[in-house]
Motif scaffolding. Structure first.
Motif, PDB file in Angstrom:
ATOM      1  N   ASP A  26       0.831  -1.195   0.000  1.00 37.82           N
ATOM      2  CA  ASP A  26       0.000   0.000   0.000  1.00 37.82           C
ATOM      3  C   ASP A  26       0.873   1.256   0.000  1.00 37.82           C
ATOM      4  N   ALA A  27       0.208   2.409  -0.081  1.00 35.43           N
ATOM      5  CA  ALA A  27       0.917   3.683  -0.186  1.00 35.43           C
ATOM      6  C   ALA A  27       1.811   3.938   1.017  1.00 35.43           C
ATOM      7  N   ASP A  28       1.375   3.564   2.223  1.00 31.36           N
ATOM      8  CA  ASP A  28       2.198   3.778   3.412  1.00 31.36           C
ATOM      9  C   ASP A  28       3.507   2.993   3.334  1.00 31.36           C
ATOM     10  N   ALA A  29       3.434   1.734   2.901  1.00 28.86           N
ATOM     11  CA  ALA A  29       4.638   0.906   2.802  1.00 28.86           C
ATOM     12  C   ALA A  29       5.594   1.445   1.738  1.00 28.86           C
ATOM     13  N   VAL A  30       5.043   1.888   0.614  1.00 34.00           N
ATOM     14  CA  VAL A  30       5.872   2.430  -0.463  1.00 34.00           C
ATOM     15  C   VAL A  30       6.537   3.724  -0.005  1.00 34.00           C
ATOM     16  N   ALA A  31       5.767   4.609   0.647  1.00 30.25           N
ATOM     17  CA  ALA A  31       6.327   5.874   1.133  1.00 30.25           C
ATOM     18  C   ALA A  31       7.438   5.628   2.144  1.00 30.25           C
ATOM     19  N   ALA A  32       7.244   4.668   3.038  1.00 28.27           N
ATOM     20  CA  ALA A  32       8.273   4.368   4.046  1.00 28.27           C
ATOM     21  C   ALA A  32       9.556   3.874   3.383  1.00 28.27           C
ATOM     22  N   ALA A  33       9.436   2.990   2.399  1.00 24.14           N
ATOM     23  CA  ALA A  33      10.622   2.455   1.722  1.00 24.14           C
ATOM     24  C   ALA A  33      11.374   3.541   0.964  1.00 24.14           C
ATOM     25  N   THR A  48      -0.784   6.115  -5.666  1.00 28.23           N
ATOM     26  CA  THR A  48      -2.147   5.721  -6.029  1.00 28.23           C
ATOM     27  C   THR A  48      -2.731   4.786  -4.977  1.00 28.23           C
ATOM     28  N   PRO A  49      -4.061   4.712  -4.958  1.00 29.29           N
ATOM     29  CA  PRO A  49      -4.660   3.601  -4.220  1.00 29.29           C
ATOM     30  C   PRO A  49      -4.335   2.311  -4.971  1.00 29.29           C
ATOM     31  N   PRO A  50      -4.580   1.147  -4.386  1.00 29.38           N
ATOM     32  CA  PRO A  50      -4.289  -0.101  -5.106  1.00 29.38           C
ATOM     33  C   PRO A  50      -5.042  -0.170  -6.433  1.00 29.38           C
ATOM     34  N   LEU A  51      -4.309  -0.510  -7.485  1.00 28.79           N
ATOM     35  CA  LEU A  51      -4.864  -0.654  -8.831  1.00 28.79           C
ATOM     36  C   LEU A  51      -4.653  -2.113  -9.211  1.00 28.79           C
ATOM     37  N   GLY A 101     -11.314   4.536  -3.709  1.00 32.41           N
ATOM     38  CA  GLY A 101     -10.322   5.169  -2.854  1.00 32.41           C
ATOM     39  C   GLY A 101      -9.843   6.472  -3.456  1.00 32.41           C
ATOM     40  N   HIS A 102      -8.738   6.957  -2.972  1.00 33.76           N
ATOM     41  CA  HIS A 102      -8.194   8.231  -3.428  1.00 33.76           C
ATOM     42  C   HIS A 102      -6.678   8.128  -3.482  1.00 33.76           C
ATOM     43  N   PRO A 103      -6.037   9.014  -4.236  1.00 28.24           N
ATOM     44  CA  PRO A 103      -4.573   9.044  -4.239  1.00 28.24           C
ATOM     45  C   PRO A 103      -4.062   9.795  -3.009  1.00 28.24           C
TER      46      PRO A 103
END
Length: 199
Positions: A21-28, A56-59, A189-191
């Motif tokens: 998800d976006a949180d995991a990607v942002a953290a990495a 993005t939200p999950p696509l 969802g939303h970006p």
């Protein structure tokens, strides 16, 4: 909330990350905590050149993270950078294109191992990196082959293997998600917008 998405991809770099998800990607990526946004503001942020990212939200199975400020090295260090991200996130794909300097690149890594990476800078007529074997998708598109110096390719030759922004986006769609196809799609969802942390 469901909002009509906006497409993107031209003159931009982005990552496609599988099953995160976006949180995991942002953290990495060492980004700030993502904040909810509209598609219009998130796409504008990705293009602003001030360290902002669209997440993005999950696509389907993919989360896309796009910015003009992706810290991808444009040399032999690229494979190390992509492998490190993949070690944190699993399957990570990179795509980048910028028509002004004729930069076009892509890469794919799984479990910390780079399977394929290629980039070409037309402004200098230089292959920046070429790691791994060409994929079936690259072969079908006729791209991803470095020329033999004894038999250089003619840039005007229609069979030249040099990619364009269209081939990068098409390849993205074959590997994961072509972000152009998001235009007007109804995406649950939303970006989010996140920013590069100051070091």
């Amino acid at each position: 909330m469901t909002d009509a998405a906006l497409g993107f991809g031209y003159k931009l770099q982005w990552l496609a990350v599988r099953d995160r998800d976006a949180d995991a990607v942002a953290a990495a990526l060492n980004l700030s905590r993502p904040t909810p946004a509209t598609w219009r503001s998130a796409v504008a942020a990705a293009y602003d050149g001030h360290g902002h990212w669209l997440l993005t939200p999950p696509l389907d199975l993919w989360t896309l993270a796009a910015s003009r400020d992706v810290p991808a090295p444009e040399d032999d260090r690229f494979a190390t950078w992509l492998a490190a991200l993949s070690g944190l996130l699993g399957e990570v794909q990179y795509f980048g294109t910028h028509r002004v300097v004729d930069y076009h690149g892509w890469g794919r890594a799984r479990g910390g191992v780079v399977e394929r990476a290629f980039a070409y800078l037309g402004e200098r007529g230089e292959v920046l990196f070429d790691v791994g074997e060409r994929t079936m998708e690259e072969q079908a598109l006729g791209v991803g082959a470095a020329y033999d110096e004894d038999e250089p390719w003619d840039d005007d030759d229609e069979t030249s293997p040099w990619p364009s922004e269209e081939t990068v986006l098409t390849l993205a769609g074959q590997w994961s998600i072509d972000p152009r196809k998001l235009e007007s799609a109804l995406v649950p969802g939303h970006p989010w917008i996140a920013s590069t942390r100051l070091r």
